[in-house]
Design an enzyme around this catalytic site. Structure first.
Site, mmCIF file in Angstrom:
data_model
loop_
_atom_site.group_PDB
_atom_site.id
_atom_site.type_symbol
_atom_site.label_atom_id
_atom_site.label_comp_id
_atom_site.label_asym_id
_atom_site.label_seq_id
_atom_site.Cartn_x
_atom_site.Cartn_y
_atom_site.Cartn_z
ATOM 1 N N GLY A 275 -45.490 -93.589 -43.832
ATOM 2 C CA GLY A 275 -44.282 -94.288 -44.460
ATOM 3 C C GLY A 275 -43.733 -93.561 -45.535
ATOM 4 N N GLU B 105 -32.892 -60.687 -31.120
ATOM 5 C CA GLU B 105 -31.589 -60.234 -31.799
ATOM 6 C C GLU B 105 -30.645 -61.535 -31.846
ATOM 7 O OE1 GLU B 105 -29.595 -57.227 -29.421
ATOM 8 O OE2 GLU B 105 -31.660 -55.714 -29.751
ATOM 9 N N PRO B 106 -29.639 -61.180 -32.811
ATOM 10 C CA PRO B 106 -28.693 -62.561 -32.625
ATOM 11 C C PRO B 106 -28.181 -63.037 -31.427
ATOM 12 C CG PRO B 106 -27.852 -60.844 -33.983
ATOM 13 C CD PRO B 106 -29.143 -60.275 -33.452
ATOM 14 N N GLU C 296 -49.871 -63.555 -26.983
ATOM 15 C CA GLU C 296 -48.883 -64.111 -27.935
ATOM 16 C C GLU C 296 -48.813 -65.621 -27.836
ATOM 17 O OE1 GLU C 296 -44.340 -63.872 -29.512
ATOM 18 O OE2 GLU C 296 -45.088 -62.443 -27.822
#
Length: 394
Positions: free
Chosen positions: A340, A128-129, A243
């Site tokens: 590079g 969630e946020p 997981e």
């Protein structure tokens, strides 16, 4: 060095899956990255050839083989083909097993055949946020209304969020009296009150659809509750070791790929009339990385063996996830440096691998959280000295 431990059947599986990727996925990947989403056909085609979900029983359409090495092969080949934006493992081995472990037989019969065929795409909605690695901080609620649960909340950074047909949603079921009590709920595409945002624009992994999900008074029937609605937090914890092993396999395979393309570049690149590979600095940099890659591969393969024996601990998985994600970021950083200016150009794979890699130190538990898990384990019980964990040679 001994060869890695795969069966003859798994070696043939690897060859077949590699051919599938180069025929069906690689030619489309650039277009999917531009769109920000992998076409659903990728899941259906993988399902048709038996590559999407291997572990479900034959009664559900799978092979019935739970050996994690099949998924390890899929992860490694996706990284080497540069098709990891198609996160089929999320569907197959991260979300799908929740149905196997905690689902009723009716739920398995209803959902697993479509998951195996690729018609039903899976996602899991935990973050969630204001609640990422701290799952206890989630605010989504699912309140028992007698015949159903009423789900409300917002989830974010959800992989497969746009494509998903079935989302396993974590929500608190007794937020007033027991705020750590969580349930898991099966929310199907088209459920009233279930909305999703457009694919989120990300630093890397641009072909992987990642979205916000919104649940406003979504009615979840009791037959769509996964297991005990009071034990969801335990269910989530039970799946975290696997997981994190999945994340470790992904990170290490990506690091191996980044090393290989960098090594090849240094063999061809000329600097001051010499190959870049002829400079001692280049050789020393790559020698250090080569040694670390080989050492970590042995540990990750041992973790896979432990998982197959149902002996992988959360702490050992956290170690694997921590060191492989940190190593991947060092490998891609060194790869860009040795390329590079070319390393900054998207036409060179190392450029995209650099931006794709950064999230690995965050998802599936950040490196800081992994260090907390490992660090706390050192003081919880009387530690066993390393030498006492070793068995005599035969």
């Amino acid at each position: 060095m001994l060869r890695r431990d795969f069966t003859d059947e798994q070696a043939m599986f690897r060859d077949a899956y590699r051919k599938f990727l180069h025929q069906e996925i690689v030619p489309q990947m650039e277009a999917w990255r531009e769109l920000g989403i992998v076409d659903r056909s990728a899941f259906r085609k993988a399902g048709e050839q038996g590559f999407l979900m291997v572990w479900p029983g034959v009664q559900y359409g799978g092979m019935g083989d739970d050996d994690f090495r099949f998924e390890q092969i899929i992860i490694e080949e996706n990284q080497y083909a540069l098709t990891a934006d198609w996160n089929c493992t999320l569907h197959s081995r991260l979300v799908g097993p929740y149905l196997q472990r905690f689902g009723s037989e009716e739920q398995k019969q209803r959902f697993l055949p479509g998951c195996v065929s690729g018609e039903t795409i899976l996602a899991v909605a935990m973050t969630e946020p204001d609640a990422g690695s701290d799952l206890a901080g989630m605010r989504a609620t699912a309140i028992d209304q007698g015949d159903y649960f009423l789900l409300n909340g917002t989830k974010t950074y959800i992989s497969n969020g746009v494509n998903a047909d079935l989302v396993i949603v974590a929500a608190k079921t007794d937020p007033v009296n027991n705020p750590r009590q969580v349930g898991l709920f099966l929310v199907e595409r088209g459920a009233e009150g279930f909305e999703r945002g457009a694919p989120l624009k990300k630093m890397g992994m641009k072909g992987q659809d990642t979205a916000e999900l919104f649940f406003q008074n979504v009615i979840v029937p009791k037959e769509n509750v996964l297991g005990d609605p009071a034990k969801g937090f335990h269910y989530l914890m039970e799946g975290l070791a696997e997981e994190r092993l999945i994340a470790a396999v992904e990170c290490l395979a990506a690091a191996q790929k980044a090393f290989d393309i960098t090594l090849e570049f240094t063999r061809e690149r000329k600097l001051f009339k010499q190959r870049l590979a002829d400079f001692q600095n280049t050789q020393f940099k790559l020698a250090d990385l080569r040694a670390e890659l080989d050492m970590q591969q042995v540990y990750v393969d041992q973790c896979v063996r432990a998982l197959n024996l149902d002996a992988l601990t959360a702490v050992d998985a956290a170690k694997a996830k921590l060191v492989t994600s940190e190593l991947l970021c060092r490998v891609v950083d060194e790869g860009v440096q040795l390329h590079g200016g070319a390393g900054y150009m998207d036409e060179y794979p190392i450029s995209r691998m650099y931006t794709d890699a950064r999230v690995t130190r965050i998802y599936a538990g950040s490196s800081e959280v992994m260090r907390l898990i490992v660090g706390r384990s050192l003081y919880q019980d009387e530690p066993t000295p390393f030498i006492d964990r070793c068995t005599p040679w035969d």
